[in-house]
Design a protein around this motif. Structure first.
Motif, PDB file in Angstrom:
ATOM      1  N   ASP A   1      -3.699 -17.178  -1.016  1.00  0.00           N
ATOM      2  CA  ASP A   1      -3.217 -16.890   0.488  1.00  0.00           C
ATOM      3  C   ASP A   1      -2.511 -14.776   0.442  1.00  0.00           C
ATOM      4  N   SER A   2      -2.438 -14.572  -0.411  1.00  0.00           N
ATOM      5  CA  SER A   2      -1.543 -13.700  -0.378  1.00  0.00           C
ATOM      6  C   SER A   2      -1.258 -12.251  -1.649  1.00  0.00           C
ATOM      7  N   PRO A   3      -2.639 -12.110  -2.541  1.00  0.00           N
ATOM      8  CA  PRO A   3      -2.586 -11.408  -4.126  1.00  0.00           C
ATOM      9  C   PRO A   3      -2.066 -10.127  -3.769  1.00  0.00           C
ATOM     10  N   TRP A   4      -1.404 -10.453  -4.987  1.00  0.00           N
ATOM     11  CA  TRP A   4      -1.205  -8.689  -5.503  1.00  0.00           C
ATOM     12  C   TRP A   4      -2.257  -7.730  -5.047  1.00  0.00           C
ATOM     13  N   GLN A   5      -2.534  -6.941  -4.023  1.00  0.00           N
ATOM     14  CA  GLN A   5      -3.134  -5.215  -3.835  1.00  0.00           C
ATOM     15  C   GLN A   5      -3.194  -4.497  -4.717  1.00  0.00           C
ATOM     16  N   LEU A   6      -3.919  -3.900  -5.515  1.00  0.00           N
ATOM     17  CA  LEU A   6      -3.048  -2.810  -6.709  1.00  0.00           C
ATOM     18  C   LEU A   6      -4.869  -1.777  -6.897  1.00  0.00           C
ATOM     19  N   GLN A   7      -4.409  -0.672  -7.913  1.00  0.00           N
ATOM     20  CA  GLN A   7      -5.575   0.001  -7.451  1.00  0.00           C
ATOM     21  C   GLN A   7      -5.106   0.488  -9.862  1.00  0.00           C
ATOM     22  N   THR A   8      -6.547   0.573  -9.985  1.00  0.00           N
ATOM     23  CA  THR A   8      -6.534   1.053 -11.312  1.00  0.00           C
ATOM     24  C   THR A   8      -6.064   2.311 -11.726  1.00  0.00           C
ATOM     25  N   PRO A   9      -5.274   2.687 -13.095  1.00  0.00           N
ATOM     26  CA  PRO A   9      -4.913   2.877 -13.445  1.00  0.00           C
ATOM     27  C   PRO A   9      -5.183   4.684 -12.988  1.00  0.00           C
ATOM     28  N   PRO A  10      -6.372   5.044 -12.231  1.00  0.00           N
ATOM     29  CA  PRO A  10      -6.419   6.348 -12.283  1.00  0.00           C
ATOM     30  C   PRO A  10      -6.562   5.984 -10.547  1.00  0.00           C
ATOM     31  N   GLY A  11      -6.335   4.889  -9.903  1.00  0.00           N
ATOM     32  CA  GLY A  11      -6.698   5.057  -8.019  1.00  0.00           C
ATOM     33  C   GLY A  11      -7.880   4.766  -7.918  1.00  0.00           C
ATOM     34  N   THR A  12      -8.824   4.590  -9.025  1.00  0.00           N
ATOM     35  CA  THR A  12     -10.206   4.867  -8.219  1.00  0.00           C
ATOM     36  C   THR A  12     -10.760   3.787  -8.030  1.00  0.00           C
ATOM     37  N   SER A  13     -10.043   2.335  -8.303  1.00  0.00           N
ATOM     38  CA  SER A  13     -10.557   1.352  -7.497  1.00  0.00           C
ATOM     39  C   SER A  13      -9.058   0.732  -7.043  1.00  0.00           C
ATOM     40  N   ASP A  14      -9.177  -0.540  -6.164  1.00  0.00           N
ATOM     41  CA  ASP A  14      -8.675  -0.858  -4.995  1.00  0.00           C
ATOM     42  C   ASP A  14      -9.604  -2.085  -6.343  1.00  0.00           C
ATOM     43  N   TYR A  15      -8.110  -3.491  -6.499  1.00  0.00           N
ATOM     44  CA  TYR A  15      -8.388  -4.834  -6.696  1.00  0.00           C
ATOM     45  C   TYR A  15      -6.996  -5.501  -6.778  1.00  0.00           C
ATOM     46  N   THR A  16      -7.365  -7.110  -5.755  1.00  0.00           N
ATOM     47  CA  THR A  16      -7.081  -7.680  -5.546  1.00  0.00           C
ATOM     48  C   THR A  16      -6.378  -8.981  -7.090  1.00  0.00           C
ATOM     49  N   ILE A  17      -4.501  -9.349  -7.177  1.00  0.00           N
ATOM     50  CA  ILE A  17      -4.681 -10.540  -8.587  1.00  0.00           C
ATOM     51  C   ILE A  17      -3.720 -11.325  -7.849  1.00  0.00           C
ATOM     52  N   TYR A  18      -3.847 -12.866  -8.083  1.00  0.00           N
ATOM     53  CA  TYR A  18      -2.536 -13.791  -8.339  1.00  0.00           C
ATOM     54  C   TYR A  18      -2.602 -14.678  -8.835  1.00  0.00           C
ATOM     55  N   LYS A  19      -1.728 -15.961  -8.856  1.00  0.00           N
ATOM     56  CA  LYS A  19      -1.709 -17.200 -10.176  1.00  0.00           C
ATOM     57  C   LYS A  19      -2.026 -18.246  -9.849  1.00  0.00           C
ATOM     58  N   ASP A  20      -3.068 -18.771  -9.833  1.00  0.00           N
ATOM     59  CA  ASP A  20      -3.092 -20.295  -9.645  1.00  0.00           C
ATOM     60  C   ASP A  20      -3.192 -20.535 -10.611  1.00  0.00           C
ATOM     61  N   ASP A  21      -1.860 -21.316  -9.702  1.00  0.00           N
ATOM     62  CA  ASP A  21      -1.020 -22.260 -10.613  1.00  0.00           C
ATOM     63  C   ASP A  21      -1.642 -23.742 -10.800  1.00  0.00           C
ATOM     64  N   GLU A  22      -2.677 -24.188 -10.529  1.00  0.00           N
ATOM     65  CA  GLU A  22      -3.251 -25.443 -10.480  1.00  0.00           C
ATOM     66  C   GLU A  22      -4.207 -25.053 -12.133  1.00  0.00           C
ATOM     67  N   LYS A  23      -4.991 -23.709 -12.512  1.00  0.00           N
ATOM     68  CA  LYS A  23      -5.978 -23.175 -13.292  1.00  0.00           C
ATOM     69  C   LYS A  23      -5.378 -23.198 -14.466  1.00  0.00           C
ATOM     70  N   ASN A  24      -3.844 -22.227 -13.712  1.00  0.00           N
ATOM     71  CA  ASN A  24      -2.802 -21.382 -14.667  1.00  0.00           C
ATOM     72  C   ASN A  24      -3.790 -20.129 -14.992  1.00  0.00           C
ATOM     73  N   VAL A  25      -4.400 -19.802 -14.897  1.00  0.00           N
ATOM     74  CA  VAL A  25      -4.021 -18.153 -14.711  1.00  0.00           C
ATOM     75  C   VAL A  25      -4.595 -17.243 -13.310  1.00  0.00           C
ATOM     76  N   LEU A  26      -4.407 -16.034 -14.314  1.00  0.00           N
ATOM     77  CA  LEU A  26      -5.041 -14.476 -12.887  1.00  0.00           C
ATOM     78  C   LEU A  26      -6.034 -14.409 -12.353  1.00  0.00           C
ATOM     79  N   VAL A  27      -6.059 -14.388 -11.871  1.00  0.00           N
ATOM     80  CA  VAL A  27      -7.645 -14.841 -10.746  1.00  0.00           C
ATOM     81  C   VAL A  27      -7.359 -13.211 -10.613  1.00  0.00           C
ATOM     82  N   CYS A  28      -8.351 -11.952 -10.523  1.00  0.00           N
ATOM     83  CA  CYS A  28      -8.361 -10.808 -10.801  1.00  0.00           C
ATOM     84  C   CYS A  28     -10.091 -10.667  -9.737  1.00  0.00           C
TER      85      CYS A  28
END
Length: 133
Positions: A9-36
């Motif tokens: 519901d509130s993923p981390w909002q990040l940018q690629t190292p050069p700052g050219t693209s936005d993306y999100t990541i969150y941890k899905d505890d049920e599936k034990n994965v990081l979803v990017c």
């Protein structure tokens, strides 16, 4: 300061190292994965990568090139990307979990580690590096 708290519901909002693209990541505890999520593309990473990469970088003790590459392309030796798919890393291979989309570890995990206060990261147009904090 990073936006989001790492949940679906509130993923981390990040940018690629050069700052050219936005993306999100969150941890899905049920599936034990990081979803990017990058645009419409969804990648999955093993959440152990955060602690494992931090440990490796501390042992490395210096800056390491990110070397991001798609799964179908070889990773440059000695880079974070190469380590993220190396058969001798703690998971014995790929931290990326979605066949065909297992690469780009060196693009999407380092900014998360920086946001979590675990690493320093360069933000140049290309050839960025990171090191453990």
């Amino acid at each position: 300061m990073v936006k989001g708290n790492g949940t679906k519901d509130s993923p981390w909002q990040l940018q690629t190292p050069p700052g050219t693209s936005d993306y999100t990541i969150y941890k899905d505890d049920e599936k034990n994965v990081l979803v990017c999520t990058v645009g419409k593309t969804v990648l999955h990473y093993d959440p152990r990568c955060i602690n494992d990469l931090h440990t490796m970088l501390k042992e490395h003790g210096d800056w390491m090139e990110l070397g991001s590459a798609d799964e179908q392309k070889p990773a440059k030796e000695g880079t974070v990307e190469a380590w993220g798919r190396w058969e001798k890393n703690p998971v014995g291979g790929w931290y990326g979990l979605k066949k065909g989309l297992r690469g780009r570890f060196g693009m999407y995990i380092p900014p998360l580690m920086e946001a979590l206060g675990l690493a320093e990261l360069e933000h140049n147009p290309k050839n960025n590096r990171m090191r453990a904090k």
